[in-house]
Design an enzyme around this catalytic site. Structure first.
Site, PDB file in Angstrom:
ATOM      1  N   LYS A  67       3.146  -3.112  -3.151  1.00  0.00           N
ATOM      2  CA  LYS A  67       3.930  -2.155  -2.367  1.00  0.00           C
ATOM      3  C   LYS A  67       4.191  -0.912  -3.188  1.00  0.00           C
ATOM      4  O   LYS A  67       4.557  -1.016  -4.372  1.00  0.00           O
ATOM      5  CB  LYS A  67       5.275  -2.828  -2.007  1.00  0.00           C
ATOM      6  N   LYS A  91      10.266  -2.804 -10.108  1.00  0.00           N
ATOM      7  CA  LYS A  91      11.303  -2.338  -9.169  1.00  0.00           C
ATOM      8  C   LYS A  91      11.513  -3.343  -8.029  1.00  0.00           C
ATOM      9  O   LYS A  91      12.648  -3.687  -7.691  1.00  0.00           O
ATOM     10  CB  LYS A  91      10.887  -0.975  -8.593  1.00  0.00           C
ATOM     11  N   LYS A 103       0.694   1.767  -6.342  1.00  0.00           N
ATOM     12  CA  LYS A 103       0.969   3.189  -6.107  1.00  0.00           C
ATOM     13  C   LYS A 103      -0.361   3.879  -5.848  1.00  0.00           C
ATOM     14  O   LYS A 103      -1.411   3.433  -6.339  1.00  0.00           O
ATOM     15  CB  LYS A 103       1.648   3.824  -7.331  1.00  0.00           C
ATOM     16  N   THR A 193      16.245   6.229   0.081  1.00  0.00           N
ATOM     17  CA  THR A 193      16.177   6.369  -1.382  1.00  0.00           C
ATOM     18  C   THR A 193      17.376   7.170  -1.875  1.00  0.00           C
ATOM     19  O   THR A 193      18.055   6.763  -2.825  1.00  0.00           O
ATOM     20  CB  THR A 193      14.841   7.020  -1.812  1.00  0.00           C
ATOM     21  N   ASN A 224      12.855  14.783  -0.115  1.00  0.00           N
ATOM     22  CA  ASN A 224      13.423  13.602   0.523  1.00  0.00           C
ATOM     23  C   ASN A 224      14.571  13.021  -0.312  1.00  0.00           C
ATOM     24  O   ASN A 224      15.708  12.919   0.164  1.00  0.00           O
ATOM     25  CB  ASN A 224      12.312  12.558   0.729  1.00  0.00           C
ATOM     26  N   SER A 352      12.120  -0.218   3.114  1.00  0.00           N
ATOM     27  CA  SER A 352      10.746  -0.479   3.557  1.00  0.00           C
ATOM     28  C   SER A 352      10.586  -1.963   3.878  1.00  0.00           C
ATOM     29  O   SER A 352       9.933  -2.339   4.856  1.00  0.00           O
ATOM     30  CB  SER A 352       9.745  -0.113   2.454  1.00  0.00           C
TER      31      SER A 352
END
Ligand SMILES: NC(=O)C1=CN([C@@H]2O[C@H](COP(=O)(O)OP(=O)(O)OC[C@H]3O[C@@H](n4cnc5c(N)ncnc54)[C@H](O)[C@@H]3O)[C@@H](O)[C@H]2O)C=CC1
Ligand SMILES: O=C(O)CCC(=O)C(=O)O
Length: 416
Positions: A67, A91, A103, A193, A224, A352
């Site tokens: 993810k 994380k 990523k 976030t 964001n 998410s």
């Protein structure tokens, strides 16, 4: 400045030593599961061709499907994406959600591309990686330079090959006015976030008998993460005294009117020439007078060149890898407390997870409540690791994440 991958590997190896990890296990956790590098050529609007390099690094899947976001930025390269993928593994483990880490990114400047060019680039990239992603393998999401629209294009392109698959990405669009989840997006994901950064800040400040209302904040980046974090800080009575984006920086010692700044940015696409404060040099944001500094833009921005000049007492890592190890050392010696990225910005990937599994979607209040619960729990668990190993918050978070992934790996075992 140490490169992002070397810095991340160094932090991992330090955590492995703290945990007394077997060296063979350490080596296996360090090597990514899979690295993908693809050529993406698109016709530009003027008919000429332009070629870009896209990456997806799938770091580890011991705890679940991999993810992590997809970044569009000129500095995207193999080592940066590798480092960011590894950070995602630790994380998701710190957040204790059933994912691994990945990523992706394309080395491009999204500001130089039209919307149709961005769409073509996203679709070509998706075509090249579509057989290696999916709900049970690897689930992309937005990151620097990408957004809900980018996710909708990936969903559409992927679905042409694999059948309708809304769960192939998270961070999907919603129409907030009607609160309809148009493509299976989650209410609260866009803000998650930034909101998580603020929950993390509250948890840390409480340890020092302080609250957001007592503090002056400076934020680097107003996209964001930065704009939502600034909004929530402002709403909670914190004073945001300086903000920057790639085009400029603004400061106001009595506090910036954040809703006015958000409106200005929406209309003008920039912070430049905002009248609610004085403009200042972009590079001075990180050393501006404040109590809490929140980098929400690029990696490696705090380094040995500027660390000694940082005035903040607390640094909350909204961005991924904003603090170079050399800066980490200088800042720690100065007594600056740093809340690390793999915890501080984990609110996005946590929501998410809610988006995909719907265990708290539907009502935004429920999403936010659950997010706060996850952030508080992770903070307590990091603090427990810090106490057990007498280490910094960064090493507390790394050792928590690495330990969880190591245990899952050992339980699954290797083929004989
Ligand atoms: N979007 C998400 O859900 C998550 C993002 N992050 C991290 O947060 C950071 C920001 O991501 P987003 O807010 O999503 O990106 P974004 O693309 O929405 O915003 C980035 C912001 O940084 C600014 N910026 C770029 N270069 C700058 C510079 N040299 N000086 C000052 N400002 C600069 C841009 O102008 C923009 O305001 C990245 O490190 C990303 O990896 C971490 C977790 C989740
Ligand atoms: O929500 C996600 O999966 C992506 C989050 C991400 O890229 C990050 O936390 O850095």
């Amino acid at each position: 400045m140490m490169n992002a991958l070397a810095a991340t590997n160094r932090n991992f190896c330090h955590a492995a030593r703290i945990l007394g990890l077997d060296s063979r296990l350490e080596k296996s956790l360090l090597i990514p599961f899979r690295e993908i590098k693809v050529e993406c050529t698109i016709p530009k609007d003027d008919g000429t061709l332009a070629s870009y390099v896209g990456f997806r690094v799938q770091h580890d899947n011991a705890r679940g499907p991999m993810k992590g976001g997809i970044r569009y930025h000129p500095e995207v390269d193999h080592d940066e994406v590798n480092a960011l993928a590894q950070l995602m593994t630790w994380k998701t483990a710190v957040a204790d959600i059933p994912y691994g880490g990945a990523k992706g990114g394309i080395g491009c400047n999204p500001m130089d591309l039209s919307i149709t060019e961005l769409e073509r680039l996203t679709r070509v990239f998706t075509q090249k990686i579509q057989d290696l992603i999916g709900i049970h393998r690897d689930v992309p999401a937005p990151d620097l330079g990408t957004n809900a629209q980018t996710m909708a294009w990936i969903l559409d392109e992927y679905s042409k090959f694999q059948g309708h698959s809304p769960a192939v990405v998270t961070g999907k669009p919603i129409v907030s006015k009607s609160e309809r989840e148009d493509l299976g997006g989650s209410l609260g994901r866009e803000a998650a976030t930034g909101r998580g950064v603020v929950f993390a800040t509250e948890a840390l400040l409480a340890e020092y008998g302080k609250s957001i209302t007592d503090m002056k904040f400076a934020l680097q980046g107003f996209g964001n993460v930065g704009s939502w974090a600034a909004k929530f800080i402002h709403e909670k009575g914190g004073k945001v005294v300086a903000v920057s984006d790639v085009t400029g920086a603004v400061e106001n010692s009595i506090g910036i009117d954040i809703p006015a700044l958000i409106e200005y940015k929406e209309i003008n696409g920039t912070l430049k020439d905002f009248q609610g404060g004085d403009s200042m040099d972009l590079n001075d944001l990180l050393i501006h007078e404040c109590d809490v500094l929140i980098p929400c833009a690029l990696g490696g921005v705090l380094n040995k060149q500027n660390a000694a000049d940082v005035k903040a007492k607390f640094i909350i890592e909204g961005a991924n890898h904003p603090t170079d190890p050399e800066a980490d050392e200088i800042l720690s010696k100065k007594g600056v407390v740093i809340l690390p990225d793999i915890y501080a910005n984990s609110g996005g990937v946590t929501v998410s997870y809610f988006e995909t599994f719907k265990d708290s979607c539907g009502k935004e209040e429920k999403v936010n409540f659950e997010l706060q619960r996850y952030m508080k729990r992770a903070f307590r668990e990091i603090k427990a690791m810090c106490k057990l190993h007498d280490c910094s918050l960064r090493m507390g978070a790394f050792s928590l994440g690495v330990d969880r992934v190591a245990r899952a790996t050992l339980l699954r075992g290797w083929e004989a």
